[in-house]
Design a protein around this motif. Structure first.
Motif, PDB file in Angstrom:
ATOM      1  N   ALA A 105       2.257   2.315  -3.779  1.00  0.00           N
ATOM      2  CA  ALA A 105       2.191   0.740  -3.288  1.00  0.00           C
ATOM      3  C   ALA A 105       3.422   0.476  -2.121  1.00  0.00           C
ATOM      4  O   ALA A 105       3.182   0.069  -1.015  1.00  0.00           O
ATOM      5  CB  ALA A 105       2.036  -0.445  -4.179  1.00  0.00           C
ATOM      6  N   TRP A 106       4.577   1.069  -2.587  1.00  0.00           N
ATOM      7  CA  TRP A 106       5.799   0.968  -1.790  1.00  0.00           C
ATOM      8  C   TRP A 106       5.555   1.787  -0.515  1.00  0.00           C
ATOM      9  O   TRP A 106       6.048   1.321   0.466  1.00  0.00           O
ATOM     10  CB  TRP A 106       6.977   1.377  -2.789  1.00  0.00           C
ATOM     11  CG  TRP A 106       8.160   1.258  -1.905  1.00  0.00           C
ATOM     12  CD1 TRP A 106       8.979   2.425  -1.161  1.00  0.00           C
ATOM     13  CD2 TRP A 106       9.203   0.108  -1.750  1.00  0.00           C
ATOM     14  NE1 TRP A 106      10.142   1.509  -0.626  1.00  0.00           N
ATOM     15  CE2 TRP A 106      10.141   0.418  -1.106  1.00  0.00           C
ATOM     16  CE3 TRP A 106       8.729  -1.148  -2.229  1.00  0.00           C
ATOM     17  CZ2 TRP A 106      11.269  -0.478  -0.823  1.00  0.00           C
ATOM     18  CZ3 TRP A 106       9.864  -2.100  -1.881  1.00  0.00           C
ATOM     19  CH2 TRP A 106      11.081  -1.785  -1.266  1.00  0.00           C
ATOM     20  N   ALA A 107       5.009   3.002  -0.477  1.00  0.00           N
ATOM     21  CA  ALA A 107       4.743   3.838   0.614  1.00  0.00           C
ATOM     22  C   ALA A 107       3.904   3.053   1.573  1.00  0.00           C
ATOM     23  O   ALA A 107       4.171   3.294   2.904  1.00  0.00           O
ATOM     24  CB  ALA A 107       4.235   5.317   0.229  1.00  0.00           C
ATOM     25  N   HIS A 108       2.864   2.403   1.164  1.00  0.00           N
ATOM     26  CA  HIS A 108       1.949   1.596   1.991  1.00  0.00           C
ATOM     27  C   HIS A 108       2.720   0.659   2.622  1.00  0.00           C
ATOM     28  O   HIS A 108       2.755   0.290   4.068  1.00  0.00           O
ATOM     29  CB  HIS A 108       0.954   0.903   1.169  1.00  0.00           C
ATOM     30  CG  HIS A 108      -0.329   2.074   0.906  1.00  0.00           C
ATOM     31  ND1 HIS A 108      -0.003   3.151  -0.015  1.00  0.00           N
ATOM     32  CD2 HIS A 108      -1.382   2.201   1.599  1.00  0.00           C
ATOM     33  CE1 HIS A 108      -1.484   3.578  -0.030  1.00  0.00           C
ATOM     34  NE2 HIS A 108      -2.102   3.286   0.743  1.00  0.00           N
ATOM     35  N   LEU A 109       3.762  -0.284   2.148  1.00  0.00           N
ATOM     36  CA  LEU A 109       4.111  -1.337   2.688  1.00  0.00           C
ATOM     37  C   LEU A 109       5.277  -0.941   3.454  1.00  0.00           C
ATOM     38  O   LEU A 109       5.638  -1.697   4.693  1.00  0.00           O
ATOM     39  CB  LEU A 109       4.712  -2.145   1.357  1.00  0.00           C
ATOM     40  CG  LEU A 109       3.931  -2.999   0.657  1.00  0.00           C
ATOM     41  CD1 LEU A 109       4.689  -3.328  -0.688  1.00  0.00           C
ATOM     42  CD2 LEU A 109       3.144  -4.100   1.373  1.00  0.00           C
ATOM     43  N   ARG A 110       5.905   0.255   3.443  1.00  0.00           N
ATOM     44  CA  ARG A 110       6.934   0.615   4.378  1.00  0.00           C
ATOM     45  C   ARG A 110       6.467   1.548   5.173  1.00  0.00           C
ATOM     46  O   ARG A 110       7.161   2.326   6.232  1.00  0.00           O
ATOM     47  CB  ARG A 110       8.032   1.327   3.421  1.00  0.00           C
ATOM     48  CG  ARG A 110       8.967   0.579   2.274  1.00  0.00           C
ATOM     49  CD  ARG A 110       9.289  -0.764   2.816  1.00  0.00           C
ATOM     50  NE  ARG A 110      10.377  -0.686   3.866  1.00  0.00           N
ATOM     51  CZ  ARG A 110      11.619  -0.641   3.555  1.00  0.00           C
ATOM     52  NH1 ARG A 110      11.984  -1.057   2.516  1.00  0.00           N
ATOM     53  NH2 ARG A 110      12.459  -0.499   4.544  1.00  0.00           N
ATOM     54  N   GLY A 111       5.174   1.755   5.431  1.00  0.00           N
ATOM     55  CA  GLY A 111       4.503   2.561   6.483  1.00  0.00           C
ATOM     56  C   GLY A 111       4.988   4.213   6.311  1.00  0.00           C
ATOM     57  O   GLY A 111       4.969   4.665   7.302  1.00  0.00           O
ATOM     58  N   LEU A 112       5.104   4.724   5.026  1.00  0.00           N
ATOM     59  CA  LEU A 112       5.439   5.941   4.997  1.00  0.00           C
ATOM     60  C   LEU A 112       4.422   6.779   4.810  1.00  0.00           C
ATOM     61  O   LEU A 112       3.583   6.394   4.343  1.00  0.00           O
ATOM     62  CB  LEU A 112       6.627   6.075   3.792  1.00  0.00           C
ATOM     63  CG  LEU A 112       7.942   5.247   3.740  1.00  0.00           C
ATOM     64  CD1 LEU A 112       8.370   5.289   2.450  1.00  0.00           C
ATOM     65  CD2 LEU A 112       8.806   5.780   4.844  1.00  0.00           C
ATOM     66  N   PRO A 113       4.353   8.324   5.388  1.00  0.00           N
ATOM     67  CA  PRO A 113       3.408   8.946   5.283  1.00  0.00           C
ATOM     68  C   PRO A 113       3.120   9.247   3.882  1.00  0.00           C
ATOM     69  O   PRO A 113       3.768   9.506   3.128  1.00  0.00           O
ATOM     70  CB  PRO A 113       3.961  10.230   5.806  1.00  0.00           C
ATOM     71  CG  PRO A 113       5.103   9.950   6.658  1.00  0.00           C
ATOM     72  CD  PRO A 113       5.748   8.750   6.197  1.00  0.00           C
ATOM     73  N   LEU A 114       1.733   9.018   3.536  1.00  0.00           N
ATOM     74  CA  LEU A 114       1.126   8.893   2.387  1.00  0.00           C
ATOM     75  C   LEU A 114       1.014  10.234   1.659  1.00  0.00           C
ATOM     76  O   LEU A 114       0.974  10.523   0.369  1.00  0.00           O
ATOM     77  CB  LEU A 114      -0.039   8.236   2.035  1.00  0.00           C
ATOM     78  CG  LEU A 114      -0.127   6.936   2.697  1.00  0.00           C
ATOM     79  CD1 LEU A 114      -1.502   6.367   2.636  1.00  0.00           C
ATOM     80  CD2 LEU A 114       0.709   6.015   1.693  1.00  0.00           C
ATOM     81  N   ASP A 115       0.928  11.526   2.375  1.00  0.00           N
ATOM     82  CA  ASP A 115       1.002  12.588   2.034  1.00  0.00           C
ATOM     83  C   ASP A 115       1.991  13.177   1.313  1.00  0.00           C
ATOM     84  O   ASP A 115       2.204  14.260   0.848  1.00  0.00           O
ATOM     85  CB  ASP A 115       0.329  13.542   2.896  1.00  0.00           C
ATOM     86  CG  ASP A 115       1.185  13.786   4.197  1.00  0.00           C
ATOM     87  OD1 ASP A 115       2.050  12.887   4.443  1.00  0.00           O
ATOM     88  OD2 ASP A 115       0.787  14.518   5.073  1.00  0.00           O
ATOM     89  N   LYS A 116       3.070  12.305   1.739  1.00  0.00           N
ATOM     90  CA  LYS A 116       4.526  12.845   1.164  1.00  0.00           C
ATOM     91  C   LYS A 116       5.129  12.110   0.045  1.00  0.00           C
ATOM     92  O   LYS A 116       6.329  12.098  -0.342  1.00  0.00           O
ATOM     93  CB  LYS A 116       5.442  12.790   2.032  1.00  0.00           C
ATOM     94  CG  LYS A 116       5.277  14.047   3.482  1.00  0.00           C
ATOM     95  CD  LYS A 116       6.399  14.163   4.088  1.00  0.00           C
ATOM     96  CE  LYS A 116       6.210  15.147   5.297  1.00  0.00           C
ATOM     97  NZ  LYS A 116       5.114  14.407   6.372  1.00  0.00           N
ATOM     98  N   VAL A 117       4.322  11.128  -0.597  1.00  0.00           N
ATOM     99  CA  VAL A 117       4.560  10.347  -1.781  1.00  0.00           C
ATOM    100  C   VAL A 117       5.040  11.199  -2.789  1.00  0.00           C
ATOM    101  O   VAL A 117       4.218  12.071  -3.315  1.00  0.00           O
ATOM    102  CB  VAL A 117       3.484   9.401  -2.251  1.00  0.00           C
ATOM    103  CG1 VAL A 117       4.220   8.595  -3.477  1.00  0.00           C
ATOM    104  CG2 VAL A 117       3.175   8.461  -1.070  1.00  0.00           C
ATOM    105  N   PRO A 118       6.425  11.430  -3.291  1.00  0.00           N
ATOM    106  CA  PRO A 118       6.740  12.316  -4.175  1.00  0.00           C
ATOM    107  C   PRO A 118       5.920  12.151  -5.408  1.00  0.00           C
ATOM    108  O   PRO A 118       5.751  11.131  -6.089  1.00  0.00           O
ATOM    109  CB  PRO A 118       8.321  11.921  -4.528  1.00  0.00           C
ATOM    110  CG  PRO A 118       8.448  10.496  -3.934  1.00  0.00           C
ATOM    111  CD  PRO A 118       7.553  10.378  -2.986  1.00  0.00           C
ATOM    112  N   ALA A 119       5.751  13.470  -5.992  1.00  0.00           N
ATOM    113  CA  ALA A 119       4.948  13.468  -7.470  1.00  0.00           C
ATOM    114  C   ALA A 119       5.956  13.249  -8.438  1.00  0.00           C
ATOM    115  O   ALA A 119       7.217  13.496  -8.320  1.00  0.00           O
ATOM    116  CB  ALA A 119       4.210  14.727  -7.483  1.00  0.00           C
ATOM    117  N   ASP A 120       5.471  12.897  -9.788  1.00  0.00           N
ATOM    118  CA  ASP A 120       6.434  12.576 -10.687  1.00  0.00           C
ATOM    119  C   ASP A 120       6.565  14.124 -11.381  1.00  0.00           C
ATOM    120  O   ASP A 120       5.612  14.553 -11.928  1.00  0.00           O
ATOM    121  CB  ASP A 120       5.707  11.712 -11.869  1.00  0.00           C
ATOM    122  CG  ASP A 120       6.650  11.244 -12.746  1.00  0.00           C
ATOM    123  OD1 ASP A 120       7.666  12.008 -13.082  1.00  0.00           O
ATOM    124  OD2 ASP A 120       6.290  10.468 -13.746  1.00  0.00           O
TER     125      ASP A 120
END
Length: 569
Positions: A106-121
């Motif tokens: 959700a945070w990555a969407h709101l900050r407009g960050l690339p979604l393919d780079k959302v760090p995995a747990d």
DNA sequence: TGCGGCTATTG
DNA sequence: CACAATAGCCGCAG
């Protein structure tokens, strides 16, 4: 300082009814709250207790910001239920569609960050300070240098220090503020969020069931509770034998295998493309085998899905049937429930009985989908028809067809009929209600083209590109229906959370939500008031949800002792 | 062991 | 037998 209540502190800091306040709760029950920085409280938020949150909720009734339903479940476990919330996960699904809604996503969407780079747990608590070190440790920042959320936080590693918990609460508040500028309709964000509170309560409280009544029903349908694994096997074999004795000798079939059943039927002279009940039903009179098979299927269904093991797994010793609840499913945003709460066979609903001194007040919305279509499309002529208790009567009159034909034509339009392709009634429908039909056609066309849709309440329905012609046609029907089903779900949830809020004084608890039906468990002396409450809340919701006010929504409301009693008094 | 197909129940 | 869901069992691929 510590002896001053949270409510007082928040009020002195300028917090008022409805203001967003970040809230985070640790597994050990520690709670952090974080009002907006501008309200004059410490920028890092403050530590408090669940009890203080309950008190502040009563005094001020702010809108608590939570990352997900999990927070509500933890608060309930700590004995606290709050009035309203802003659920970041629920609002994320509303704005961006899809199912995934963890904080980092959700945070990555709101900050407009690339979604393919959302760090995995990666499962490592690399931010946890060394508890054995004598060095003073600084709380880690949930936002990493690259702007993404640190996955450790969403998992709960943050809970080990108060500083980190406060930061987590403040960040929830920041996410909510960003979401608030992105939602189409604030009212939907509010009701979808508070529906998550309702879901957590439904999961915790369960549905009242009378165990003895349920066991009697099961005994009638599938026999008494087997005393051993061996006895269960014998009962099962006996049930199978009742069918197999009608089969041709030499064709012993596994009744649980559709392929073998088909072969068995064929050998008995019954040739069918598949063995579904609706296909076999007409053949039952002419074939004892088919008749026995259909009866076997009914009993087998109860035995496997709603038998004694289902009962043991989901019915508590307090007589409450519990399952998990989601506020909005992946498609159009309806509520879902597990443990069979949404598809319990009608027969078993007889055992859903109000507790001593209580009654159920049951309400279901009438003809909700065509009424919703009239509202969301803005079709004045169809809205006029909703003034009637049975809107298919004026629709039929308008089309010059009988009521059943009008109903079929309306449902075909809303679901996208594949066979028959309409006919005269469909053509007249386009002429009589061009706005409503145009709305459905737009949804169908956009979905087929792979364009995302948005419901009346602002929920994004994601559509994919490409696919075979059959898949494209399926997408069209899906999109056409999602606009109606999704909007109906939004209206329903707004009604439900309104009833939840207003029902407190009557001791009226929602114990089941079923797409267009609400079941309230009420002290019997308050049942009549609860009937009025349900009707009043529907009128209030309709005004708020569809402000033009030209569509009439109706509910059938009755006071019953058992859920299966449709219209007792 | 995971997953698609088949089946049944509900709104 | 359209739209949606949960859920169990079978049969097959890995």
């Amino acid at each position: 300082m510590g002896d001053q209540g949270l409510g007082t502190r928040l009020r002195e800091a300028g917090v008022r009814r409805g203001d967003l306040i970040g809230l985070a709760i640790a597994p050990d029950g520690a709670v952090a709250v974080a009002p907006r920085a501008s309200s004059g409280t410490p920028a890092d938020g403050l530590m408090t207790t669940a009890g203080q949150v309950a008190q502040a909720d009563e005094e001020i009734r702010p809108r608590w910001v939570t990352w997900s339903q999990e927070t509500a479940r933890q608060l309930i476990a700590a004995g606290v239920r709050v009035s309203t919330c802003w659920d970041v996960a629920a609002v994320h699904r509303l704005i961006y569609g899809g199912w995934r809604a963890d904080p980092g996503w959700a945070w990555a969407h709101l900050r407009g960050l690339p979604l393919d780079k959302v760090p995995a747990d990666n499962g490592k608590d690399n931010l946890i300070p060394d508890l054995f070190s004598s060095e003073p440790t600084e709380a880690p920042d949930p936002v990493a240098a690259d702007g993404y959320l640190e996955p450790t936080f969403a998992r709960g590693g943050w809970a080990r220090t108060p500083e980190a918990l406060r930061k987590w609460a403040r960040l929830a508040g920041e996410a909510a503020e960003m979401q608030r500028s992105a939602v189409e309709r604030i009212a939907t964000a509010h009701s979808e969020s508070t529906a998550e509170l309702l879901c957590a309560e439904l999961a915790a409280d369960g549905l009242p069931v009378l165990l003895s009544a349920l066991e009697e029903l099961l005994a009638d349908l599938i026999g008494p509770r087997p005393r051993s694994e061996q006895e269960a096997h014998v009962i099962r074999a006996a049930r199978d034998a009742e069918v197999l004795k009608h089969a041709s000798p030499g064709f012993p079939a596994d009744l649980r295998s559709p392929v073998q059943v088909k072969t068995m039927l064929s050998a008995a002279g019954v040739d069918v493309p598949d063995t579904r009940a609706w296909r076999l039903e007409p053949l039952a009179d002419g074939s004892p085998l088919v008749k026995a098979l259909l009866e076997w299927r009914k009993a087998e269904r109860i035995a496997t899905t709603y038998g004694y093991s289902w009962l043991d797994a989901n019915l508590g010793s307090d007589g409450r049937l519990r399952g998990g609840w989601t506020g909005s499913d992946g498609a159009a945003g309806r509520m879902t429930a597990s443990a069979g709460l949404h598809n319990m066979p009608a027969m078993l609903r007889r055992a859903v009985i109000a507790e001593p001194g209580h009654l159920f007040v049951r309400a279901d919305l009438g003809q909700i989908e065509p009424r919703v279509l009239a509202a969301v499309s803005g079709d004045r002529a169809l809205a006029q028809a909703t003034q009637n208790d049975d809107m298919y009567l004026p629709v039929g009159q308008e089309l010059g067809v009988d009521r059943p034909t009008a109903k079929v034509a309306m449902i075909a339009a809303m679901y996208g009929q594949t066979t028959g392709h309409g006919g005269e009634a469909a053509r007249r429908m386009r002429k009589a209600y061009p706005v409503a039909m145009g709305y459905l056609d737009d949804g169908d066309r956009n979905a087929r083209n792979g364009n995302d849709l948005r419901t009346y309440g602002g929920r994004l329905v994601r559509m994919s590109q490409g696919g075979s012609p059959a898949q494209v046609a399926g997408r069209g029907r899906y999109g056409r229906n999602a606009l109606i089903q999704g909007a109906a779900a939004e209206l329903f949830k707004m009604w439900a959370v309104t009833v939840r809020a207003r029902g407190n004084d009557l001791g009226a608890a929602i114990v089941l939500c079923l797409h267009d039906e609400l079941l309230l468990h009420v002290p019997e002396e308050n049942a009549d008031q609860a009937v009025r409450l349900l009707a009043d809340c529907l009128a209030e919701t309709a005004r708020r949800w569809a402000p033009r006010g030209d569509v009439r929504f109706i509910a059938d409301i009755s006071v019953v002792r058992s859920w299966s009693d449709a219209k007792a008094g």
